[in-house]
Structures are given as structure tokens and as C-alpha cells.
Design an enzyme around this catalytic site. Structure first.
Site, PDB file in Angstrom:
ATOM      1  N   HIS A 127      -4.711 -14.402  -4.039  1.00 23.75           N
ATOM      2  CA  HIS A 127      -6.151 -14.575  -3.823  1.00 23.75           C
ATOM      3  C   HIS A 127      -6.456 -15.742  -2.889  1.00 23.75           C
ATOM      4  CE1 HIS A 127      -6.526 -11.649  -7.063  1.00 23.75           C
ATOM      5  NE2 HIS A 127      -7.734 -11.435  -6.603  1.00 23.75           N
ATOM      6  N   ARG A 134       1.771 -11.174 -14.895  1.00 26.31           N
ATOM      7  CA  ARG A 134       0.655 -10.632 -14.117  1.00 26.31           C
ATOM      8  C   ARG A 134       0.509  -9.143 -14.429  1.00 26.31           C
ATOM      9  NH1 ARG A 134       2.214  -8.909  -8.111  1.00 26.31           N
ATOM     10  NH2 ARG A 134       4.424  -8.489  -8.352  1.00 26.31           N
TER      11      ARG A 134
END
Lengths: 43, 544
Positions: free
Chosen positions: B373, B435
Site C-alpha cells: 500500500h 496476510r
């Protein structure tokens, strides 16, 4: 050459920012490495 | 001039932005789920089956669709202006767009029907509907077709301007497209030769290791396909926007050639924990990956130096005071500058990811989306937002609806991303929190993760608000009746030094040869070995 020096200045601020950045890289990269080491040896 | 291609650019941006809106809307839901607020149940009624389907929509639309549509549209706008020449094959450019839209629709339908919940890496043996893969192929092929139109325009320009150096923006955009076309040969092979026949049932099994290797042949240069258009803006447009000049054009050209040569032969650093890849080849790719640090640091130096020239030209003095003289009231600049700052931290995380031993500490943990990100979610997307703050008004011939809203958007994105990525990095590194996992229902979830998960959730909500500000501003810009009083021109920076550009920095042949050679060295033996020992034995799985 002297005229060039007057006209084109060394980007001193940029160099300072990059030195700070290199220090930051070493610190954060190093901290990740220390975390890895703190887990000890496996195997 | 450029009216037809401007219209096409508008369509590319429209499809990209709509995709990002849908994909981005699901982002905060993931972070809320991690802290126990499951909004997916509420979305069951509109057909969202699971967290993992939402994650697939989020990642495919944001990382693959928004980026690719924006980039091809952006190049459709900047290449003709850089060459001062209309695109020579306008119908081919439209064909590119149509193919990409057909591909998008074809991939989106199975995703929405929960027939392609395979996340954006679609790692076999996860199996999706064949139409999902065919749709992705069409999006990629469509972007290739767009590239052919760009190359034809460049070749035509070079014939008309013998002895002249190619303008930087056109050269850099074409290098990016060539790199993309070579890089996507990996995923094209994976899909066309193995995955699509397998998903149709023509091949009984698949070889996950081989497919992952082909995927990452494309997967890492994909990051540079996203980043290089942002670099074009940082190198060649931002200096003009801040009242400065491009520090060194030969250096900028060198950087793009280096990215062409070095972006591709590095993919195995994504497979450091894959048991089927020999260690020696992992080390080779590890070393080559660190080679990318060189053009990255040259970029950091050149871009900051170009801004320093502008800051000083605006009256800035001292070592750092010139920073205050940069145009912080301009949302286009502010968004891109904040994107650069976030990217600086993304770069440090990237070095950790690529370090052979350190990768073991963070592989498949929340660290990775934290890093991701900062790169595609910040350096790329926030820069693209910054570009649209001048590009959409230019295309619509209307002023930006609200500069203030644009500034709020840029700063809230920055703050939201700092919170979210910091939380994700910390729990990934310190607690190895996995994740791509529905943590809210994970039986092993620990209360010690909560502070960072809450931090990430707050960041996610702020990012959601920032996204809404962006779309309100874009819709407001296009929908208003007010027209531009003065036309907006594409910002193009002048050179700081009167430097002669060496011929080797305008010559494709040596760089193309180096690129092919490096790929053959880095991938030839390992792919030969994997293909020689191919095991098409794994059945497909559809767990969600």
C-alpha cells in the site's frame, strides 16, 4: 566554469535529505534484522 | 489537435476510476473485519459471498484494472503531446480500449459470481472460471495493442526527425510499454499454456511451482509498470509545476533504460520460501534486485534536486527552507509530493522484502500488504490522483471543482496510509500475523495484535474518506457548468543544464540486447530445469 558554478548551484538540500534517508534505511533495515535475530536459531 | 485521443484518454480514465471506486470501497471492510466488525454479512444480500471474494475484487480492480487503464490512457495523452504529433493509428488505440473493456467485463462477471475467488495473484492450484483468466489475458493484450500504436507513432516521428533525440516523455512512456510487453510474456505463458487449458479441463492437473515462477516473471516488473508512469510525472512534469527545472535529462533517460533492463530478471525474490526453486537462483535474483536500488536512488536524487531548484527559484534559502516555498496549495503537487514521501518508506520495506534472510521474517505476513500500500497504494495511486487534478480539468475543459478538497484528500490519504501501513508493518514483523486472512474469525488471533489492527482500521477508514473526497471532486469538476478561463497545458519541464544527450541514451538496440541477455541469464536455466521436470499433477481447488 566559474560562470557555471554561479548559474548551477549544488543541490545541498537534496544531498542533506538523502543522507538522512540513508541513515533511516540503515536504522529501519537494521531493526528488522535485529527482530529476526531476536527470534533465535532454529533447526 | 489531439481531440480524438483526448476523448479516448477520458474513457480510459473513466473506466479506471470506476474500477478503483468499486475496488477501493471494499478496502476499509477488510480492516474493520480484522478488529471484529464484520460488514461482509450485510453485503451477502447483494451477492458478496465472503471476505475472500471481497479481497479478490479489491485487489484485481485496484492493482490490475485501475492502474492499467490509467497508464494506457495517460500515455495516450502524453505521447502525442511530447512528440507534437497525433497518434498514427487512432483506430488501433480504440481497439486497445475495446479489448481491455471486453476483458474487464469478462473477468468481472465470474469474480462477482464468486467463480473466481482466487485473489489477484490467482496462484494455482486455486482454480477460477476460465473466463476470468481469458478476461485478464484480453486486458493485457489490449494494453499491448495500445503499445503497438505508441511504437508506430514513435517510429513515424523518428523517420520525420532524423538525427534528433526523442523527447524524454515519449521515450520514457515507450520504454515503459516495451518493458511491460516483455514482462507480461511470463503471465501470458502461464495463462495460455497451462492455466486456461487446465481450467477448461483439457489438462488434468497443473504445476503450481512452475506457474508461480511464470507469474513472478511478470509480477515484479508489474510494479515498475505502475511506478514508471509516476516517475515520468515526477521527472518531467513536477519540476515545471514547482517552478523548477529537470535536474539532468541524460540521468533521467539512463534511469528508464536501467529499469527496462533490470525490472524483469528479479522475480524469484518473491519466491524465497518456495521449496522448488534452487537456492543459487534465489541468490542471483536477490543480487539483481539490489541492482534496482541504483536507478531508484538516482531517481530520489534527481527528483528532489529538481524540486530544490524550484523551491530556491521561489525564494527559498538554507538547507531545508526551500521546501516551504514549494506550491503546497496546489493539490496536484501536494498529492504527488506526499506520494513520494510515502514511497521513501515503501522503498525501505522493499529492501527488507528483497533481503534473502530478512524475507523469512516477513514473508506472507501483514508486512507485505503494508509495503504494497506504500507502493501501488501511495506512490502510484496518490501520484495518479495528483496527475488527474490537472488532467481531468484539462480533458473536461473545466476548472478543478475544489482545490481545498483536493488538498484535504491528499493529506487524509497521507495520514490514513501512515496509520494503516505502520500498523500492518509492525504486526507483520513483530508477530508474523498472516496476510490475506480473515483474522476476525481466526482461532489463533491474539489480543496483542489489537493495537496495530485498530491503528490499521482507523487508517483504512481515513483512506475511505479520502477516496470519497477524491470522487466528489472529480464528479464536481466534470458536472459543473463553469468552463476553463485559460487552457491547461501538459506541464513539461525544461532542462536545468544545457547538456548534450549521448547517442547511446537514445538508442534502443544495446538496451534491448542487455534486457534480453539478463532475462536469459536469470531465467533461462531455472525455467529449462522446471520445464524439464514439469509435474502437471495438482488438481484445482475452490475453497471459498
Amino acid at each position: 566554469m566559474d560562470e557555471d558554478k554561479k548559474k548551477y548551484k549544488v543541490p545541498s538540500g537534496t544531498i542533506a535529505i538523502l543522507i538522512i534517508y540513508i541513515i533511516l534505511i540503515i536504522a529501519l533495515w537494521g531493526s528488522a534484522y535485529l527482530t529476526l535475530l531476536s527470534r533465535g536459531v532454529t533447526g | 489537435m489531439y481531440k480524438k485521443t483526448d476523448k479516448l484518454t477520458g474513457w480510459y480514465l473513466f473506466v479506471g476510476m470506476v474500477s478503483l471506486f468499486i475496488g477501493g470501497s471494499l478496502g476499509p471492510l477488510q480492516k474493520l473485519e480484522h478488529v471484529g466488525i464484520n460488514l461482509y454479512r450485510a453485503l451477502n444480500s447483494i451477492g458478496l459471498a465472503s471476505y475472500y471474494q471481497g479481497l479478490t475484487i479489491h485487489a484485481v480492480l485496484n492493482a490490475l484494472v485501475w492502474t492499467t487503464f490509467f497508464i494506457v490512457g495517460f500515455f495516450t495523452f502524453i505521447i502525442p503531446r511530447s512528440l507534437e504529433k497525433e497518434l498514427v493509428w487512432p483506430k488501433v488505440q480504440w481497439l486497445s480500449f475495446i479489448l481491455m473493456v471486453i476483458g474487464l467485463v469478462m473477468a468481472a462477471i465470474p469474480i462477482l459470481m464468486n467463480l473466481a475467488t482466487v485473489l489477484f495473484t490467482f496462484y494455482p492450484p486455486l482454480m477460477a472460471s476460465p473466463f476470468f483468466y481469458i478476461g485478464l489475458v484480453l486486458v493485457v493484450v489490449g494494453s499491448w495493442v495500445g503499445g503497438y500504436g505508441f511504437y508506430a507513432t514513435l517510429v513515424s516521428w523518428r523517420k520525420e526527425h532524423k538525427g534528433e533525440k526523442t523527447p524524454f516523455i515519449a521515450l520514457a512512456a515507450n520504454i515503459t510499454m516495451v518493458m511491460w510487453q516483455i514482462a507480461t510474456l511470463g503471465v501470458a505463458t502461464e495463462l495460455l499454456v497451462f492455466v486456461i487449458p487446465w481450467s477448461f479441463g483439457l489438462i488434468e492437473g497443473t504445476d503450481p511451482q512452475l506457474n508461480r515462477t511464470f507469474f513472478w516473471f511478470t509480477g515484479h516488473p508489474l510494479v515498475y509498470f505502475w511506478l514508471l508512469p509516476a516517475y515520468i510525472s515526477w521527472y518531467a512534469m513536477i519540476p515545471k509545476q514547482v517552478g523548477g527545472k529537470m535536474f539532468s535529462e541524460p540521468l533521467a533517460r539512463l534511469v528508464f533504460w536501467l529499469f527496462l533492463a533490470m525490472s524483469i530478471p528479479v522475480g524469484l525474490h518473491h519466491q524465497f520460501v518456495d521449496p522448488g526453486v534452487p537456492e543459487g537462483w534465489k541468490v542471483v535474483h536477490f543480487a539483481l534486485t539490489f541492482g534496482l536500488f541504483i536507478p531508484s536512488m538516482i531517481t530520489a536524487f534527481s527528483v528532489i534536486a529538481s524540486m530544490e531548484i524550484g523551491g530556491r527559484a521561489n525564494g527559498g534559502t538554507g538547507l531545508f527552507s526551500w521546501i516551504r516555498k514549494l506550491p503546497w496549495g496546489d493539490p496536484s503537487f501536494t498529492a504527488q509530493n506526499l506520494a513520494m514521501i510515502l514511497f521513501a518508506f515503501g522503498g525501505i520495506g522493499g529492501l527488507t522484502n528483497a533481503s534473502y534472510n530478512l524475507n523469512l521474517a516477513i514473508h506472507n505476513t501483514m508486512w507485505v500488504p503494508g509495503h504494497f500500500h506504500l507502493t501501488v497504494g501511495s506512490a502510484v495511486t496518490l501520484t495518479f490522483f495528483g496527475i488527474t487534478y490537472w488532467l481531468v480539468p484539462k480533458l473536461a475543459n473545466k476548472p478543478l471543482f475544489s482545490r481545498k478538497m483536493g488538498l484535504w484528500q491528499a493529506w487524509t490519504w497521507f495520514i490514513g496510509m501512515v496509520l494503516m501501513s505502520n500498523g500492518l508493518h509492525v504486526i507483520g514483523l513483530n508477530f508474523s500475523v498472516p496476510r490475506r486472512t480473515m483474522l476476525g474469525v481466526a482461532p489463533y488471533a491474539s489480543s496483542t495484535w489489537q493495537p496495530q489492527l485498530i491503528e490499521a482500521a482507523i487508517g483504512g477508514i481515513i483512506l475511505g474518506i479520502s477516496g470519497l473526497l477524491y470522487y466528489a471532486n472529480m464528479i464536481g469538476t466534470v458536472a459543473q457548468k463553469k468552463q476553463l478561463e485559460e487552457p491547461i497545458e501538459m506541464p513539461v519541464a525544461e532542462q536545468y543544464h544545457e547538456e548534450k544527450i549521448p547517442a547511446w541514451l537514445d538508442n534502443w538496440k544495446p538496451w534491448f540486447a542487455i534486457t534480453v541477455l539478463l532475462i536469459l541469464v536469470a531465467y533461462g536455466p531455472i525455467l529449462f530445469d522446471m520445464l524439464s521436470n514439469i509435474q502437471l499433477t495438482s488438481p484445482g481447488f475452490k475453497p471459498w
